[in-house]
Motif scaffolding. Structure first.
Motif, PDB file in Angstrom:
ATOM      1  N   LEU A  59       0.857  -1.194   0.000  1.00  0.00           N
ATOM      2  CA  LEU A  59       0.000   0.000   0.000  1.00  0.00           C
ATOM      3  C   LEU A  59       0.890   1.241   0.000  1.00  0.00           C
ATOM      4  O   LEU A  59       1.026   1.947   0.991  1.00  0.00           O
ATOM      5  N   TYR A  60       1.513   1.477  -1.138  1.00  0.00           N
ATOM      6  CA  TYR A  60       2.576   2.477  -1.230  1.00  0.00           C
ATOM      7  C   TYR A  60       2.098   3.912  -1.045  1.00  0.00           C
ATOM      8  O   TYR A  60       2.800   4.715  -0.443  1.00  0.00           O
ATOM      9  N   GLU A  61       0.924   4.240  -1.564  1.00  0.00           N
ATOM     10  CA  GLU A  61       0.404   5.609  -1.399  1.00  0.00           C
ATOM     11  C   GLU A  61       0.175   5.918   0.078  1.00  0.00           C
ATOM     12  O   GLU A  61       0.536   6.986   0.567  1.00  0.00           O
ATOM     13  N   GLU A  62      -0.429   4.969   0.791  1.00  0.00           N
ATOM     14  CA  GLU A  62      -0.673   5.154   2.221  1.00  0.00           C
ATOM     15  C   GLU A  62       0.642   5.155   2.999  1.00  0.00           C
ATOM     16  O   GLU A  62       0.813   5.923   3.945  1.00  0.00           O
ATOM     17  N   ALA A  63       1.548   4.285   2.585  1.00  0.00           N
ATOM     18  CA  ALA A  63       2.867   4.230   3.228  1.00  0.00           C
ATOM     19  C   ALA A  63       3.584   5.566   3.072  1.00  0.00           C
ATOM     20  O   ALA A  63       4.213   6.060   4.019  1.00  0.00           O
ATOM     21  N   LEU A  64       3.481   6.144   1.894  1.00  0.00           N
ATOM     22  CA  LEU A  64       4.112   7.436   1.624  1.00  0.00           C
ATOM     23  C   LEU A  64       3.613   8.501   2.591  1.00  0.00           C
ATOM     24  O   LEU A  64       4.411   9.241   3.177  1.00  0.00           O
ATOM     25  N   LYS A  65       2.318   8.560   2.800  1.00  0.00           N
ATOM     26  CA  LYS A  65       1.743   9.563   3.704  1.00  0.00           C
ATOM     27  C   LYS A  65       2.246   9.380   5.136  1.00  0.00           C
ATOM     28  O   LYS A  65       2.596  10.354   5.803  1.00  0.00           O
TER      29      LYS A  65
END
Length: 92
Positions: free
Chosen positions: A60-66
C-alpha cells in the motif's frame, strides 16, 4: 541520545505488539496496533514510520508514503526516516 519514555505499560503495549506482529509478518494485525499507538501518541515520529513500513510491506505504497512523510515532518533530522521514505517513493 538517550530518550526517556513516560508511557505506561498499557500505552506502550500497542507498539510492542505491532513490532512483534510485523516481525511475524502479520501485517494486518500490526497495522491495527500501530494505529492504536498513534492514537495514544500522535506526535511520535517512530510510530508513523512504523506504520509506513507496515503499509509498504503490504504493498500500500500511497498510504505508506503519507505515513512516512508524517514521520519526516515530525523528525526532519532523522536520516533513517528519509531513507525509508525514499524506498517507498521508488515504488511509486
Amino acid at each position: 541520545t538517550t530518550e526517556i519514555y513516560t508511557l505506561s505499560l498499557h500505552d506502550a503495549l500497542p507498539i510492542c505488539l505491532s513490532v512483534t506482529l510485523h516481525a511475524m509478518r502479520h501485517y494486518e494485525e500490526a497495522l491495527k496496533e500501530t494505529e492504536k499507538a498513534i492514537e495514544l501518541e500522535p506526535g511520535n515520529a517512530k510510530y508513523h514510520n512504523s506504520l509506513g513500513i507496515t503499509l509498504h510491506e503490504m504493498g500500500l505504497y500511497e498510504e505508506a508514503l503519507k505515513a512516512k512523510q508524517k514521520a519526516v515532518e515530525l523528525d526532519p533530522e532523522n536520516e533513517s526516516y528519509r531513507t525509508s521514505l525514499d524506498l517507498t517513493l521508488q515504488k511509486l
